[in-house]
Design an enzyme around this catalytic site. Structure first.
Site, short mmCIF file in Angstrom:
data_model
loop_
_atom_site.label_atom_id
_atom_site.label_comp_id
_atom_site.label_asym_id
_atom_site.label_seq_id
_atom_site.Cartn_x
_atom_site.Cartn_y
_atom_site.Cartn_z
N PHE A 289 0.75 -1.17 -0.07
CA PHE A 289 0.13 0.02 0.01
C PHE A 289 0.64 1.35 0.03
CE2 PHE A 289 0.53 -1.14 4.49
CZ PHE A 289 0.68 0.06 5.11
N VAL B 171 9.74 -2.21 1.00
CA VAL B 171 8.62 -2.28 0.53
C VAL B 171 7.54 -1.90 1.50
CG1 VAL B 171 7.03 -4.02 -0.73
CG2 VAL B 171 9.30 -4.09 -1.17
N LYS B 172 6.67 -1.27 1.24
CA LYS B 172 5.52 -0.82 2.00
C LYS B 172 4.33 -1.80 1.99
CE LYS B 172 3.00 3.38 3.27
NZ LYS B 172 3.20 3.62 4.80
N ALA B 173 4.66 -3.23 2.34
CA ALA B 173 3.95 -4.21 2.32
C ALA B 173 3.19 -4.41 3.63
CB ALA B 173 4.78 -5.49 2.38
N TYR C 123 3.81 -4.57 8.56
CA TYR C 123 3.26 -3.61 9.71
C TYR C 123 2.92 -4.47 11.09
CZ TYR C 123 3.82 0.41 7.04
OH TYR C 123 4.69 1.28 6.34
#
Ligand SMILES: Cc1ncc(COP(=O)(O)O)c(C=O)c1O
Length: 308
Positions: free
Chosen positions: A35, A156-158, A162
């Site tokens: 995202f 990577v904004k995976a 999170y």
């Protein structure tokens, strides 16, 4: 969170309440989603999205690195996002694009006919740290290490990344801190749960390098450019835990948090322990001027929304 009107969902604009997925969706079970988060600011020339191109480039780099399938390029994503702002009639908002593995099945391996979904939503989102924004926040150093690049890519904004951030943030808030700072496996300062970090030492501005497990933040990059323009020496170098305790100033930054001064770390005061130090304040003021559309030098960072 106050609902807005429309969400762009797999090819069309639909009503907010109708944007739903099935409980068996792969992304929900295994974190297989990538995202972005960006902000649309109300500027003196109308609403504008801050560094949208850079956000979508990071997004598509993640999609490529993780071999997701998505048939959109940066220009197409920009056009959809601009329309989304117009449809929702907002002056400022937070924008969340998400590409997710949409196959409704159990099992880990990606297969040829796996489906991927794409949604882009605009959210009514104020200040991440609420009333503490100008005053500053207290931080701990987390007992949770930042994910290392041999486990998952921190670049990577995976979604999967999170859970690491959620654990760290929850540990901190549960112990009475506002936010936390994670170290890398090597013991180098990495970043906050959802923010990059800067320290100021003897007038120099220092931030951890990309190889200390950080997300390559767009706000971080902007701050480095602003600080250089203002004549400061900016260094990307590893920072050790004790350097946090003795820094003259510390601040965190990110799209959601913007720039937030840190007033204490593990109960040790940063500077006078009150509000933003002078350099943090100067950079915050410059950043606010830029995102209000009042600094021509950085005008290229704003994509203005055209209402026809
Ligand atoms: C883990 C993490 N680090 C850093 C950042 C800051 O990145 P950016 O400035 O691109 O929002 C974020 C926010 O997206 C984040 O989630």
């Amino acid at each position: 969170m106050k609902p807005l009107s429309k969400i762009w969902f797999n090819g069309k604009f639909i009503n907010w309440k109708e944007a739903k997925i099935h409980i068996l969706t792969h992304a929900l079970h295994y974190g297989t989603a990538i995202f972005e988060g960006m902000r649309c600011y109300e500027t003196v020339h109308g609403p504008a999205i801050f560094r949208m191109r850079e956000h979508y480039t990071r997004f598509l780099n993640g999609v490529k690195a993780y071999q997701f399938k998505l048939d959109y390029n940066v220009e197409e994503l920009i056009k959809i996002t601009e329309k989304l702002i117009v449809k929702n009639k907002v002056k400022s908002c937070y924008i969340r694009p998400i590409c997710y593995m949409a196959s409704e099945r159990l099992g880990l391996g990606m297969v040829e006919n796996d489906k991927f979904g794409l949604a882009i939503m605009a959210l009514d989102f104020g200040r991440y740290f609420g009333s503490k924004t100008g005053k500053g926040i207290t931080c701990s150093v987390s007992s949770w290490k930042r994910i290392s690049s041999t486990t998952l890519s921190p670049h990577v904004k995976a979604s999967a990344n999170y859970l690491n951030s959620v654990l760290a943030r929850f540990e901190a808030t549960n112990s009475g801190f506002d936010e936390t700072i994670m170290l890398s496996e090597e013991g180098h300062v990495s970043e906050g749960s959802a923010e990059n970090i800067f320290i100021v030492q003897d007038g120099e501005i220092i931030t951890p390098p990309l190889y200390d497990g950080i997300l390559a933040g767009v706000t971080r990059d902007s701050i480095m450019a602003i600080a250089k323009e203002e004549g400061y020496i900016v260094k990307e170098k590893s920072i050790l835990r004790d350097e946090l305790y003795t820094a003259d100033e510390v601040f965190l930054c990110g799209t959601a948090a913007e720039i937030i001064p840190v007033i204490s770390i593990d109960k040790r005061k940063v500077g006078k322990g009150k509000g933003a130090g002078p350099i943090t304040k100067e950079i915050t003021d410059s950043f606010r001027t830029i995102v209000s559309g009042k600094d021509e030098r950085f005008g290229k960072w704003l994509d203005y929304i055209k209402y026809k």
